[in-house]
Design a protein around this motif. Structure first.
Motif, PDB file in Angstrom:
ATOM      1  N   VAL A 180       0.850  -1.199   0.000  1.00 53.74           N
ATOM      2  CA  VAL A 180       0.000   0.000   0.000  1.00 53.74           C
ATOM      3  C   VAL A 180       0.881   1.243   0.000  1.00 53.74           C
ATOM      4  O   VAL A 180       0.647   2.196  -0.758  1.00 53.74           O
ATOM      5  CB  VAL A 180      -0.961  -0.002   1.210  1.00 53.74           C
ATOM      6  CG1 VAL A 180      -1.615   1.359   1.395  1.00 53.74           C
ATOM      7  CG2 VAL A 180      -2.017  -1.077   1.047  1.00 53.74           C
ATOM      8  N   THR A 181       1.903   1.232   0.838  1.00 55.34           N
ATOM      9  CA  THR A 181       2.825   2.373   0.898  1.00 55.34           C
ATOM     10  C   THR A 181       3.526   2.576  -0.438  1.00 55.34           C
ATOM     11  O   THR A 181       3.616   3.704  -0.930  1.00 55.34           O
ATOM     12  CB  THR A 181       3.867   2.162   2.017  1.00 55.34           C
ATOM     13  OG1 THR A 181       3.170   1.989   3.256  1.00 55.34           O
ATOM     14  CG2 THR A 181       4.815   3.333   2.109  1.00 55.34           C
ATOM     15  N   ALA A 215       2.483   1.694  -3.394  1.00 57.43           N
ATOM     16  CA  ALA A 215       1.515   2.169  -4.382  1.00 57.43           C
ATOM     17  C   ALA A 215       1.279   3.670  -4.225  1.00 57.43           C
ATOM     18  O   ALA A 215       1.214   4.413  -5.219  1.00 57.43           O
ATOM     19  CB  ALA A 215       0.209   1.393  -4.246  1.00 57.43           C
ATOM     20  N   TYR A 216       1.153   4.130  -2.981  1.00 57.02           N
ATOM     21  CA  TYR A 216       0.955   5.567  -2.767  1.00 57.02           C
ATOM     22  C   TYR A 216       2.215   6.373  -3.043  1.00 57.02           C
ATOM     23  O   TYR A 216       2.131   7.520  -3.495  1.00 57.02           O
ATOM     24  CB  TYR A 216       0.429   5.846  -1.359  1.00 57.02           C
ATOM     25  CG  TYR A 216      -1.076   5.809  -1.319  1.00 57.02           C
ATOM     26  CD1 TYR A 216      -1.823   6.857  -1.847  1.00 57.02           C
ATOM     27  CD2 TYR A 216      -1.756   4.721  -0.785  1.00 57.02           C
ATOM     28  CE1 TYR A 216      -3.205   6.826  -1.832  1.00 57.02           C
ATOM     29  CE2 TYR A 216      -3.135   4.680  -0.769  1.00 57.02           C
ATOM     30  CZ  TYR A 216      -3.856   5.733  -1.297  1.00 57.02           C
ATOM     31  OH  TYR A 216      -5.225   5.698  -1.296  1.00 57.02           O
ATOM     32  N   PHE A 225       2.168   7.164  -6.609  1.00 56.09           N
ATOM     33  CA  PHE A 225       1.201   8.230  -6.889  1.00 56.09           C
ATOM     34  C   PHE A 225       1.768   9.589  -6.490  1.00 56.09           C
ATOM     35  O   PHE A 225       1.676  10.561  -7.239  1.00 56.09           O
ATOM     36  CB  PHE A 225      -0.107   7.947  -6.154  1.00 56.09           C
ATOM     37  CG  PHE A 225      -1.017   9.137  -6.031  1.00 56.09           C
ATOM     38  CD1 PHE A 225      -1.599   9.699  -7.149  1.00 56.09           C
ATOM     39  CD2 PHE A 225      -1.275   9.704  -4.793  1.00 56.09           C
ATOM     40  CE1 PHE A 225      -2.441  10.801  -7.035  1.00 56.09           C
ATOM     41  CE2 PHE A 225      -2.107  10.793  -4.669  1.00 56.09           C
ATOM     42  CZ  PHE A 225      -2.688  11.350  -5.795  1.00 56.09           C
ATOM     43  N   TRP A 226       2.358   9.653  -5.270  1.00 59.53           N
ATOM     44  CA  TRP A 226       2.907  10.919  -4.797  1.00 59.53           C
ATOM     45  C   TRP A 226       4.097  11.382  -5.649  1.00 59.53           C
ATOM     46  O   TRP A 226       4.355  12.573  -5.764  1.00 59.53           O
ATOM     47  CB  TRP A 226       3.339  10.815  -3.342  1.00 59.53           C
ATOM     48  CG  TRP A 226       2.184  10.654  -2.397  1.00 59.53           C
ATOM     49  CD1 TRP A 226       0.955  11.231  -2.492  1.00 59.53           C
ATOM     50  CD2 TRP A 226       2.160   9.856  -1.213  1.00 59.53           C
ATOM     51  NE1 TRP A 226       0.160  10.833  -1.441  1.00 59.53           N
ATOM     52  CE2 TRP A 226       0.868   9.994  -0.638  1.00 59.53           C
ATOM     53  CE3 TRP A 226       3.078   9.042  -0.577  1.00 59.53           C
ATOM     54  CZ2 TRP A 226       0.496   9.349   0.530  1.00 59.53           C
ATOM     55  CZ3 TRP A 226       2.710   8.401   0.587  1.00 59.53           C
ATOM     56  CH2 TRP A 226       1.430   8.557   1.130  1.00 59.53           C
ATOM     57  N   GLU A 251      -4.330   8.915  -9.231  1.00 58.33           N
ATOM     58  CA  GLU A 251      -4.819   8.314  -7.995  1.00 58.33           C
ATOM     59  C   GLU A 251      -5.728   7.115  -8.261  1.00 58.33           C
ATOM     60  O   GLU A 251      -5.758   6.166  -7.497  1.00 58.33           O
ATOM     61  CB  GLU A 251      -5.573   9.357  -7.167  1.00 58.33           C
ATOM     62  CG  GLU A 251      -5.972   8.842  -5.799  1.00 58.33           C
ATOM     63  CD  GLU A 251      -6.615   9.904  -4.937  1.00 58.33           C
ATOM     64  OE1 GLU A 251      -6.760   9.644  -3.728  1.00 58.33           O
ATOM     65  OE2 GLU A 251      -6.962  10.972  -5.443  1.00 58.33           O
ATOM     66  N   VAL A 286      -3.964   3.664  -8.136  1.00 56.77           N
ATOM     67  CA  VAL A 286      -3.305   3.163  -6.923  1.00 56.77           C
ATOM     68  C   VAL A 286      -3.758   1.740  -6.591  1.00 56.77           C
ATOM     69  O   VAL A 286      -2.939   0.875  -6.278  1.00 56.77           O
ATOM     70  CB  VAL A 286      -3.540   4.116  -5.728  1.00 56.77           C
ATOM     71  CG1 VAL A 286      -3.080   3.490  -4.422  1.00 56.77           C
ATOM     72  CG2 VAL A 286      -2.822   5.433  -5.959  1.00 56.77           C
TER      73      VAL A 286
END
Length: 86
Positions: free
Chosen positions: A44-45, A47-48, A51-52, A58, A61
């Motif tokens: 999850v981290t 994937a974000y 995105f960041w 978004e 993600v």
């Protein structure tokens, strides 16, 4: 096969954990548990972070997370397959 009954020597948890062969947990079993505990938060981290960093929108993600999860499980399966020879 005799029916196993609870005794003072072994708790219910111990009988369930070591029911197959009675041996202590191995390093591989600890690593497997660690992977499954930490993989979802890590993916999850990641994937974000993508995105960041502006690599994708978004709305992408969740598919990226799914891909990382599938790739992680496939990678672990491949490592287990190679190391055990099965």
């Amino acid at each position: 096969m005799p029916k196993e009954i609870p005794t003072e020597e072994k708790s219910v948890r111990e009988r369930g954990t070591y029911a197959n062969d009675g041996n202590d947990p191995t390093l591989a079993s600890y690593l497997s548990s660690l992977f499954f505990l930490l993989s979802v938060p890590a993916f999850v981290t990641l994937a974000y972070v993508g995105f960041w960093a502006g690599l994708y929108a978004e709305s992408t993600v969740v598919p990226v997370f799914a891909g990382l999860l599938v790739a992680g499980v496939a990678g672990v399966f491949a490592v287990m397959h190679v190391t055990t020879g099965r």
